[in-house]
Design a protein around this motif. Structure first.
Motif, PDB file in Angstrom:
ATOM      1  N   LEU A 192       3.724 -17.315  -8.614  1.00  0.00           N
ATOM      2  CA  LEU A 192       2.978 -17.866  -7.598  1.00  0.00           C
ATOM      3  C   LEU A 192       2.134 -19.130  -8.304  1.00  0.00           C
ATOM      4  O   LEU A 192       2.010 -19.870  -7.633  1.00  0.00           O
ATOM      5  CB  LEU A 192       2.436 -16.943  -6.684  1.00  0.00           C
ATOM      6  N   GLU A 224      -7.258   0.559  -7.774  1.00  0.00           N
ATOM      7  CA  GLU A 224      -6.442  -0.346  -7.235  1.00  0.00           C
ATOM      8  C   GLU A 224      -4.958  -0.082  -7.225  1.00  0.00           C
ATOM      9  O   GLU A 224      -4.201  -0.162  -6.405  1.00  0.00           O
ATOM     10  CB  GLU A 224      -6.737  -1.764  -7.486  1.00  0.00           C
ATOM     11  N   SER A 251       0.688  -1.173   0.069  1.00  0.00           N
ATOM     12  CA  SER A 251       0.022  -0.040  -0.028  1.00  0.00           C
ATOM     13  C   SER A 251       0.892   1.294  -0.053  1.00  0.00           C
ATOM     14  O   SER A 251       1.698   1.184   0.596  1.00  0.00           O
ATOM     15  CB  SER A 251      -0.869   0.113   1.219  1.00  0.00           C
ATOM     16  N   ALA A 277      -3.310   2.645  -5.691  1.00  0.00           N
ATOM     17  CA  ALA A 277      -3.196   2.547  -4.305  1.00  0.00           C
ATOM     18  C   ALA A 277      -2.104   1.913  -3.919  1.00  0.00           C
ATOM     19  O   ALA A 277      -1.657   1.553  -2.686  1.00  0.00           O
ATOM     20  CB  ALA A 277      -4.314   2.178  -3.770  1.00  0.00           C
ATOM     21  N   THR A 278      -1.511   1.375  -5.027  1.00  0.00           N
ATOM     22  CA  THR A 278      -0.178   0.494  -4.796  1.00  0.00           C
ATOM     23  C   THR A 278       1.073   1.056  -5.102  1.00  0.00           C
ATOM     24  O   THR A 278       1.058   1.718  -6.388  1.00  0.00           O
ATOM     25  CB  THR A 278      -0.406  -0.898  -5.610  1.00  0.00           C
ATOM     26  N   PHE A 336       4.569 -11.481 -11.045  1.00  0.00           N
ATOM     27  CA  PHE A 336       4.501 -11.830  -9.588  1.00  0.00           C
ATOM     28  C   PHE A 336       3.445 -13.127  -9.525  1.00  0.00           C
ATOM     29  O   PHE A 336       3.687 -14.053  -8.967  1.00  0.00           O
ATOM     30  CB  PHE A 336       4.345 -10.699  -8.577  1.00  0.00           C
ATOM     31  N   LEU A 337       2.353 -12.893  -9.813  1.00  0.00           N
ATOM     32  CA  LEU A 337       1.224 -13.721  -9.720  1.00  0.00           C
ATOM     33  C   LEU A 337       1.480 -14.850 -10.712  1.00  0.00           C
ATOM     34  O   LEU A 337       1.361 -15.809 -10.182  1.00  0.00           O
ATOM     35  CB  LEU A 337      -0.176 -12.806 -10.452  1.00  0.00           C
ATOM     36  N   ARG A 375      -2.577 -17.667 -13.504  1.00  0.00           N
ATOM     37  CA  ARG A 375      -3.286 -16.849 -13.007  1.00  0.00           C
ATOM     38  C   ARG A 375      -3.815 -15.474 -13.337  1.00  0.00           C
ATOM     39  O   ARG A 375      -4.843 -14.977 -13.110  1.00  0.00           O
ATOM     40  CB  ARG A 375      -3.100 -17.052 -11.423  1.00  0.00           C
ATOM     41  N   GLU A 385      -6.688 -15.231 -15.240  1.00  0.00           N
ATOM     42  CA  GLU A 385      -7.837 -15.913 -14.582  1.00  0.00           C
ATOM     43  C   GLU A 385      -8.617 -14.750 -13.422  1.00  0.00           C
ATOM     44  O   GLU A 385      -9.772 -14.647 -13.598  1.00  0.00           O
ATOM     45  CB  GLU A 385      -7.628 -17.104 -13.794  1.00  0.00           C
ATOM     46  N   ALA A 386      -7.704 -14.224 -12.778  1.00  0.00           N
ATOM     47  CA  ALA A 386      -7.934 -13.562 -11.775  1.00  0.00           C
ATOM     48  C   ALA A 386      -8.697 -11.972 -12.408  1.00  0.00           C
ATOM     49  O   ALA A 386      -8.171 -11.904 -13.327  1.00  0.00           O
ATOM     50  CB  ALA A 386      -7.054 -13.012 -10.647  1.00  0.00           C
ATOM     51  N   ARG A 387      -9.346 -11.194 -11.857  1.00  0.00           N
ATOM     52  CA  ARG A 387      -9.925 -10.019 -12.155  1.00  0.00           C
ATOM     53  C   ARG A 387      -8.618  -9.040 -12.183  1.00  0.00           C
ATOM     54  O   ARG A 387      -8.098  -8.889 -11.151  1.00  0.00           O
ATOM     55  CB  ARG A 387     -10.983  -9.326 -11.510  1.00  0.00           C
ATOM     56  N   PRO A 388      -8.100  -8.335 -13.166  1.00  0.00           N
ATOM     57  CA  PRO A 388      -7.012  -7.559 -13.018  1.00  0.00           C
ATOM     58  C   PRO A 388      -7.137  -6.388 -12.321  1.00  0.00           C
ATOM     59  O   PRO A 388      -8.585  -6.096 -12.015  1.00  0.00           O
ATOM     60  CB  PRO A 388      -6.598  -7.043 -14.737  1.00  0.00           C
ATOM     61  N   GLY A 389      -6.182  -5.764 -11.694  1.00  0.00           N
ATOM     62  CA  GLY A 389      -6.247  -4.473 -11.054  1.00  0.00           C
ATOM     63  C   GLY A 389      -6.851  -3.471 -11.428  1.00  0.00           C
ATOM     64  O   GLY A 389      -6.657  -3.277 -12.966  1.00  0.00           O
TER      65      GLY A 389
END
Lengths: 221, 221
Positions: B136, B151, B70, B154-155, B132-133, B140, B143-147
């Motif tokens: 891990l 978001e 953050s 804030a990073t 990074f994802l 993925r 698959e995952a909703r992108p930032g």
């Protein structure tokens, strides 16, 4: 039951957790569990060359965390001379896979101990090192050849109290945004822990003691 | 074969290993293997309150180690402003049980990276976080909703180069004194590694991807 969490550890401006403060714990039981599960800590300190962060073996006995090493170690010399340190212990317990990239996280238990080490007098070193060996391998302090005067004289043992401590714990599943809950994405936790592998024998003249026979296992949080 | 070890990493007075110097390695391959096996590093830095040592997720892409978090994180704010840091990564590979108490040891692989982080520009953040994802959980990041813009804004993502680095490795069995070799004491190594536990499923609308199905295993050095 909705008990307020115990707050029996002294805290300070330095140890008040600010980021994701609901993960902070200020109780002694949480601290001891984190410390006792660790064989290694990281010690941060500063000298004229800047900030350093050194891994070293550690153990707890009562109200102190102990480290040890050669008298020649720069870190031990500085710490013995009263350098301010921050000791950190971290256990990574899992990868937390959320439906959105942003909400991915990790489960962990961590402790930070601020302050100064103090030197354990040479007369107490043998007993304190026996505690360490017993925690690693119960019974072994009576089996291995004890340290002789020369070996103990070459060793520095230091300890630090739990006077300024913070712990932080994340556990459980992903925290997704409400709007993301219906997305067709696998969500959950990929757990991480400690694997104890099959012992590698160099010599077993009297067979294997219990701490060797019982070593192999998986330890998950 | 008796090749001299590679020395292809820049070193400095600060990174020259002094204690048990034969355990030092100054080659890029050793560094990359240590970094790539880690999900978490410890970052040491100093501010007006003293020295801190904070665990945080990390990953490597090419010539840099990355961390993120953050915008509100004290550590990230200080590091983004150019604070000197020491980043430490440690893998504990085993307890080494010698015939004498004094010669007990631990097997480990550790890396220390000195220097300053630099800020990854916001336009590059998404791509860098995808790396990074993917490390891990391969696949993925698709698959995952992108930032989204909020978001990512804030990073903070930071990276540090491998310009001042030291690694240290201990492996193998106990090193006992000649005089102790005949003692009737079990000697050898109790290996430690990473256990990947059975995945904890919160939602699997399309079944489990390969990185979930293949997760559970024991990883020893």
């Amino acid at each position: 039951m909705n008990e307020a969490p115990a707050r029996d550890l002294p805290s300070s401006e330095r140890t008040r957790v600010r980021r994701v403060a609901q993960r902070a714990h200020y109780d002694r039981a949480t601290l001891e569990a984190i410390v006792d599960a660790a064989h290694v800590c990281h010690v941060a300190f500063a000298d004229e060359q800047g900030v350093h962060c050194i891994p070293t073996a550690c153990w707890r006995d009562g109200d102190h965390l102990y480290i040890h090493g050669s008298n020649g170690s720069r870190m031990l010399k500085l710490a013995a001379a009263g350098a301010q340190v921050c000791v950190s212990i971290t256990h990574l317990d899992g990868l937390v896979l959320a439906r959105s990239a942003f909400n991915h996280s990790m489960n962990y238990r961590s402790a930070m101990i601020y302050g100064c080490f103090e030197v354990v007098p040479e007369a107490r070193q043998g007993a304190v090192l026996d505690v360490f060996l017993e925690q690693l391998a119960p019974g072994r302090s009576r089996e291995a050849r004890p340290g002789n005067a020369k070996e103990l004289a070459a060793t520095t043992v230091l300890r630090i109290g739990f006077d300024e401590v913070a712990t932080k714990v994340r556990q459980g599943g992903p925290k997704d945004d409400e709007d993301d809950l219906g997305l067709p994405v696998w969500a959950g936790v990929l757990p991480l822990g400690v694997a104890r592998g099959a012992p590698i024998v160099e010599a077993a003249p009297d067979g294997a003691p219990a701490y060797v026979r019982d070593w192999e296992r998986v330890v998950l949080a």
